[in-house]
Write an enzyme that holds these catalytic residues in place. Structure first.
Site, PDB file in Angstrom:
ATOM      1  N   GLY A   9       0.785  -1.021   0.153  1.00 46.93           N
ATOM      2  CA  GLY A   9       0.030  -0.025   0.034  1.00 46.93           C
ATOM      3  C   GLY A   9       0.876   1.152  -0.030  1.00 46.93           C
ATOM      4  N   GLY A  12      -0.183   4.898  -0.653  1.00 48.53           N
ATOM      5  CA  GLY A  12      -1.452   5.336  -0.119  1.00 48.53           C
ATOM      6  C   GLY A  12      -0.802   6.693   0.803  1.00 48.53           C
ATOM      7  CD  GLN A  13      -2.944  10.838   4.656  1.00 47.14           C
ATOM      8  OE1 GLN A  13      -3.732   9.965   5.461  1.00 47.14           O
ATOM      9  NE2 GLN A  13      -2.799  12.145   5.396  1.00 47.14           N
ATOM     10  CB  ILE A  36      -3.358  -2.811  -5.989  1.00 53.73           C
ATOM     11  CG1 ILE A  36      -4.350  -3.709  -7.225  1.00 53.73           C
ATOM     12  CG2 ILE A  36      -4.198  -1.584  -5.637  1.00 53.73           C
ATOM     13  CD1 ILE A  36      -5.165  -4.329  -6.463  1.00 53.73           C
ATOM     14  CG  ASP A  50      -4.790  -8.035  -5.594  1.00 55.34           C
ATOM     15  OD1 ASP A  50      -4.914  -8.029  -4.482  1.00 55.34           O
ATOM     16  OD2 ASP A  50      -5.885  -8.486  -6.463  1.00 55.34           O
ATOM     17  CE1 TYR A 140      -9.266   1.174   8.130  1.00 55.27           C
ATOM     18  CE2 TYR A 140      -9.853   3.178   9.601  1.00 55.27           C
ATOM     19  CZ  TYR A 140      -8.905   2.508   8.834  1.00 55.27           C
ATOM     20  OH  TYR A 140      -7.609   2.666   9.231  1.00 55.27           O
ATOM     21  CE  LYS A 144      -6.701  -0.866   9.971  1.00 54.58           C
ATOM     22  NZ  LYS A 144      -5.565  -1.391   9.296  1.00 54.58           N
TER      23      LYS A 144
END
Ligand code: SER
Length: 320
Positions: A9, A12-13, A36, A50, A140, A144
């Site tokens: 990932g 991402g941020q 991905i 992936d 979400y 988690k």
């Protein structure tokens, strides 16, 4: 053996900021960024991955002799609510693939982020405790809470050195967040620097726990470098940077851009924000690995505008 780190990932941020920092620390060639999607700016080693596919993950681990994983891929709170089963499947499948691969390939260390989204209305709003009740209201958050328990399970059952932080909303200039409830606190800077008015999807007095990217990265590295015997929490550590409301953030931005305007039009994300704490008690992290954040609201705003202006080649540098 040399540390070889896989970031999942990486576009991402957090990954966009963390992968280059890991490269600085561990050396070029020892960090493999993966996602991905193809990277936009990243110039180091990159693998298309992936992570829902266990065999793809295993192939990348074998190819690069990976010893550590930072698993940053996830569907966040707001986006997850649009398709809860899809979000659950992605979040859990990628997590279980990473944990199983860690066991199979006997990895040295694994980082699995958690989130303030594990908390819910029954957790307590102010200075929410490390061992607060976890009854989240988003898928979400549910994924988690499950992830934290899986981390603890793999640590205790298989002796995997899994470490985790409950990130607050992360504010960064390196890339845009996507699909979170705390994203307003990044979007607002982009509107302000473009001279546009910002329409905020949360009410003006909605306080949420947040953290500036520099502090988020510092916490991540400090946790991962701490001696294993100092880590007493194998679910996930509470982590606090700062807490503010949209109106407080607006006022701090206005000190730098006096003409900036805001209006408030709360949407479905208000209910998610209302279910989360306002502030977090991170005294266990402070005790175990001497965590201490550095950025307050005004310093964060100055830093954000310094870097956003630099990206735009604007003569804004004086604000830092
Ligand atoms: N930033 C996340 C979200 O808003 C919270 O961890 O979903």
């Amino acid at each position: 053996m040399k540390d070889k780190i896989l970031v999942i990932g990486a576009n991402g941020q957090i990954g966009t900021a963390l992968a280059p920092l890991l490269e600085q620390i561990y050396g070029e060639g020892n960090v493999i960024a993966s996602d991905i999607n193809n990277p936009v700016h990243y110039t180091g080693i990159f693998e298309h991955l992936d992570a829902t596919k266990a065999d793809n993950l295993a192939a990348v681990i074998k190819k690069h002799d990976i010893t550590q994983i930072y698993h940053l891929a996830a569907i966040l709170s707001a986006r997850g609510e649009a398709d809860p089963v899809w979000a659950w499947n992605i979040n859990m499948q990628t997590l279980l693939n990473v944990l199983e691969a860690s066991r199979e390939f006997k990895l040295d260390k694994v980082f699995i982020p958690s989130s303030i989204a594990v908390f819910g209305p029954s957790s307590g709003k102010v200075m929410t405790q490390q061992n607060a009740c976890l009854e989240p209201s988003t898928v979400y958050g549910v994924s988690k809470v499950a992830a934290e328990n899986w981390c603890s399970y793999y640590h205790h059952k298989y002796d995997i050195d899994v470490r985790s932080l409950r990130y607050p909303g992360v504010i960064s200039h390196q890339s845009m967040p996507g699909g979170g409830t705390t994203d307003y606190a990044v979007d607002i800077f982009h509107k302000a620097i473009n001279g546009e008015k910002y329409t905020c999807y949360l009410k003006k007095d909605t306080a949420l726990p947040m953290i500036y990217i520099d502090d988020a990265l510092k916490a991540t590295i400090e946790l991962m470098e701490a001696p294993a015997e100092t880590i007493t929490v194998r679910t996930s550590y509470n982590l606090s940077g700062l807490s503010f409301t949209p109106e407080e953030l607006y006022q701090s931005i206005k000190n730098i851009i006096p003409s900036f305007e805001i209006e408030y039009q709360p949407d479905f994300r208000q209910a998610i924000a209302d279910s989360w704490p306002e502030s977090i008690d991170d005294s266990v992290a402070r005790h175990d690995w001497e965590w201490e954040p550095e950025f307050d609201l005004d310093r964060m705003c100055r830093d954000m505008f310094f870097y956003l202006a630099k990206q735009k080649d604007m003569a804004f540098q004086s604000v830092k």
